[in-house]
Design a protein around this motif. Structure first.
Motif, PDB file in Angstrom:
ATOM      1  N   GLN A   1      34.068  62.161  55.067  1.00  0.00           N
ATOM      2  CA  GLN A   1      33.839  63.382  54.301  1.00  0.00           C
ATOM      3  C   GLN A   1      33.018  63.052  53.062  1.00  0.00           C
TER       4      GLN A   1
ATOM      5  N   THR B   1      34.675  66.019  48.507  1.00  0.00           N
ATOM      6  CA  THR B   1      35.644  66.796  49.282  1.00  0.00           C
ATOM      7  C   THR B   1      37.057  66.603  48.740  1.00  0.00           C
TER       8      THR B   1
ATOM      9  N   TRP C   1      42.983  72.601  52.069  1.00  0.00           N
ATOM     10  CA  TRP C   1      41.763  72.301  52.800  1.00  0.00           C
ATOM     11  C   TRP C   1      41.932  72.718  54.256  1.00  0.00           C
TER      12      TRP C   1
ATOM     13  N   THR D   1      34.716  68.805  59.461  1.00  0.00           N
ATOM     14  CA  THR D   1      34.568  68.864  58.017  1.00  0.00           C
ATOM     15  C   THR D   1      35.766  69.553  57.388  1.00  0.00           C
ATOM     16  N   TRP D   2      36.301  68.946  56.319  1.00  0.00           N
ATOM     17  CA  TRP D   2      37.380  69.549  55.555  1.00  0.00           C
ATOM     18  C   TRP D   2      36.783  70.326  54.388  1.00  0.00           C
ATOM     19  N   SER D   3      37.246  71.573  54.202  1.00  0.00           N
ATOM     20  CA  SER D   3      36.706  72.445  53.161  1.00  0.00           C
ATOM     21  C   SER D   3      37.846  72.990  52.304  1.00  0.00           C
TER      22      SER D   3
END
Length: 340
Positions: free
Chosen positions: A124, A128, A165, A171-173
């Motif tokens: 990431q 992040t 998240w 992908t971690w958001s």
């Protein structure tokens, strides 16, 4: 689940019980590394372990066989990570690792995804989980909508918010906490300490401080939105587990063990067990249908609402407990134990 009798917990079957009643023996599970965390994967047990300098994931099958999942790290800190938490929906495994490093000794986080055959670190962007405004990661949790990672992040108003998240396309958001019950303010600061699955969503437990008054609190995600509740007569909620429509939350009240049952959040009367300000508790597990907490209190004890019984021979910090396939497992004193 196969019936498990809650009684005096013994390291070896055949040791004489000291508190009366039937005995439940515990036998050590022979691992080649130190266990750090536990999770269930269907009827299999996941054990996050760490040899001297790298993480491993051990899968214990229903037949008791131990198999290492292949781990593929992709960053230098991923290669050295300790496990902060593992979760599974029965198909996909999600893990959070971390190792301290850099000029300030902050935790460098790693996020892992896979299955029992192979789990891979998904790199990431540094911002992040780290960088300006970063807090800590509490751990991952599975929900019907997908896995979440719970942690903290600098608030727009004061202190740290509880942060969430979500995961998509590897992908971690981080989702905004502003305007939700997860945000902190100058009037109310929030501090999450643990997270557990709860139905389609998740339950986060911890503490908060408002106008100088400290209280235990929970934050619930139903799959769509977050709500919060203050737990009666509590200073901090330290661990939780939900099953059969009830959440069992354990923590501290005036230096003693506190236990709440939700969704009503009734405070239960429990044996007198000291819980210090820096103490950690493992989440309760069902033993013969009885919610049971394993805690180090002059030796490991099994505590329920009704009684406290000794676990002869088990010594040291209780790190984690899990019930899977009718069996109970605990990490105590740096070793994994199975109810015989």
């Amino acid at each position: 689940m196969r019936r498990l009798t809650l009684a005096v917990l013994l390291v070896l079957t055949g040791c004489a019980p000291t508190g009366g009643g039937d005995s439940l023996g515990f036998a050590a599970v022979d691992l080649s590394a130190t266990p750090e965390t536990l999770a269930t994967h269907g009827n299999q047990l996941l054990v996050g372990t760490r040899p001297a300098d790298h993480p491993e994931l051990v899968v214990r099958g229903e037949n008791g066989a131990l198999v290492n999942s292949k781990l593929i790290p992709t960053t230098p800190y991923g290669k050295e990570a300790h496990w902060y938490g593992i979760t599974s929906d029965g198909t996909t495994i999600t893990g959070v690792g971390g190792e301290r490093g850099g000029a300030h000794g902050n935790v460098r986080w790693s996020a892992w995804t896979g299955d029992t055959r192979q789990i891979t670190e998904k790199p990431q962007g540094f911002s992040t989980f780290g960088g300006y405004g970063a807090g800590e990661l509490i751990g991952p949790v599975r929900t019907k909508q997908g896995p979440l990672i719970i942690g903290t992040w600098q608030s727009d108003k004061a202190g740290l918010d509880i942060a969430v998240w979500t995961y998509a396309a590897e992908t971690w958001s981080r989702q905004p906490s502003l305007g939700t019950v997860l945000e902190s303010s100058q009037e109310l600061l929030r501090f999450p300490l643990a997270v557990t699955p709860n139905g389609d969503g998740a339950l986060v437990v911890g503490w908060q401080i408002a106008k100088g008054a400290v209280s235990a609190a929970v934050w619930q995600f139903d799959g769509k939105s977050w709500t919060t509740a203050t737990l009666p007569d509590g200073d901090a909620a330290l661990a939780a587990r939900c099953w059969d429509g009830t959440c069992h939350v354990v923590g501290r009240s005036k230096g003693k063990l506190a236990w709440w049952s939700g969704p009503e959040w009734k405070k239960l009367t429990t044996p007198d067990v000291p819980v210090g300000d820096d103490a950690k508790l493992a989440a309760p597990v069902p033993v013969n249908g009885v919610p049971t907490l394993f805690v180090d209190h002059n030796g490991v004890k099994a505590v329920s609402e009704k009684e406290e019984r000794p676990a002869n021979g088990l010594k040291g910090e209780v790190v984690a407990a899990e019930a899977v396939g009718g069996e109970v497992f605990v990490i105590v004193g740096g070793r994994l134990w199975r109810a015989a």
